[in-house]
Scaffold this active site. Structure first.
Site, short mmCIF file in Angstrom:
data_model
loop_
_atom_site.label_atom_id
_atom_site.label_comp_id
_atom_site.label_asym_id
_atom_site.label_seq_id
_atom_site.Cartn_x
_atom_site.Cartn_y
_atom_site.Cartn_z
CG HIS A 102 -7.24 -3.28 -2.09
ND1 HIS A 102 -6.78 -2.20 -1.42
CD2 HIS A 102 -6.35 -4.41 -1.78
CE1 HIS A 102 -5.86 -2.60 -0.72
NE2 HIS A 102 -5.66 -4.05 -1.02
CG ASP B 103 -3.07 -5.29 -3.28
OD1 ASP B 103 -2.57 -4.61 -2.45
OD2 ASP B 103 -3.97 -6.24 -2.83
CG HIS C 207 0.17 -9.62 -3.11
ND1 HIS C 207 0.62 -8.24 -3.26
CD2 HIS C 207 -0.65 -9.54 -1.86
CE1 HIS C 207 -0.23 -7.36 -2.65
NE2 HIS C 207 -1.04 -8.25 -1.78
CG HIS D 43 -1.70 -1.08 1.23
ND1 HIS D 43 -2.57 -1.55 2.41
CD2 HIS D 43 -2.11 -2.25 0.46
CE1 HIS D 43 -3.24 -2.52 2.28
NE2 HIS D 43 -3.12 -3.00 0.80
#
Length: 281
Positions: free
Chosen positions: A234, A238, A260, A79
């Protein structure tokens, strides 16, 4: 293409709760000279080790992006890195007195605002911004990430849900400073109610609450969404954060179900390709 490197004009500190530890943590961001990169420093450890936020220093991608070594780590850096990427900040020292930055409200908004308030300063040296002239992709099962040639930094994300309380979501945005601020920075992380007890038994998500995450129950989100497609937004946040670990580039990222782990694989491929072939715009 090239642009001037950037740092902040003055240092600042911020204290908040850590998502996984549930304990207060303080970060202090300080300007750095040219060609220093983004560096994290664990001031709570005896030797105060530090490392640069690059793809080579990724330690884990399990539920978040973790930098570090076998001896020490810094979790959930994505973030803060997203705000740094959107603001094109190249040189910064981030001192931290725990193993993760504050979760703030679960988004990048607080970090973005703090960095803007500190002021952005252009520096004398330049940084190269790379341009892809051919597609690049990574996949894993039904998870996909592709970069197409584009003269902007653009991200499209398709969130495919198997959860009965969620529908599929899509978002697509050009990542400029203002668009990131308005459309992406406030999109919060999310978690599922049926996973909370298991995570906390494993020592994770101890600081999670409705103040810093979207909670998904059987019948859907418990808290009010900021956007109808906040989860997809969101996920873009990321990606923007994880791409800060690679050299700066312009291209259109198209993502389907990625997280991720796949972001990390793409960042590694970008770094290797740029290093080997010197893709200069």
């Amino acid at each position: 293409m090239v642009r001037k490197q950037r740092t902040i004009k003055k240092k600042f500190s911020y204290t908040g709760v850590g998502l996984h530890t549930g304990e207060d943590v303080t970060i202090t961001c300080k300007p750095l000279a040219v060609n220093q990169g983004i560096k994290f420093k664990r001031v709570d450890l005896p030797d105060q080790p530090e490392l640069e936020a690059t793809v080579e220093n990724v330690y884990s991608t399990n539920r978040c992006t973790t930098l570090g070594t076998a001896k020490w780590q810094i979790n959930t850096v994505e973030h803060l890195l997203a705000a740094l990427n959107a603001l094109r900040i190249d040189n910064l020292l981030i001192e931290i007195d725990a193993n993760e930055p504050p979760i703030t409200d679960g988004s990048a908004k607080v970090f973005y605002n703090l960095l803007q308030e500190a002021g952005i300063e252009k520096q004398k040296e330049e940084v190269t911004v790379y341009q892809f002239d051919q597609p690049l992709y990574v996949t894993e099962g039904k998870h996909y990430l592709t970069i197409l040639p584009c003269d902007q930094f653009k991200v499209s994300y398709t969130f495919v849900s198997k959860h009965q309380g969620l529908t599929d979501q899509f978002a697509e945005l050009v990542i400029s400073e203002e668009e990131f601020k308005k459309q992406i920075s406030s999109a919060r992380t999310f978690g599922f109610a049926d996973e909370i007890e298991k995570l906390q038994q494993a020592g994770l998500a101890l600081g999670g609450s409705l103040d810093n995450a979207i909670l998904i129950a059987d019948d859907g989100p418990v808290n009010q969404l900021r956007f109808s497609n906040e989860i997809a937004r969101h996920k873009i946040l990321d990606i923007v954060g994880d791409m800060k670990l690679a050299p700066e580039f312009r291209g259109h990222i198209i993502a389907v179900r990625s997280g991720h782990k796949l972001n990390f694989k793409l960042a590694k491929r970008i770094k290797r390709l740029i290093t080997e072939e010197a893709l200069l715009c």
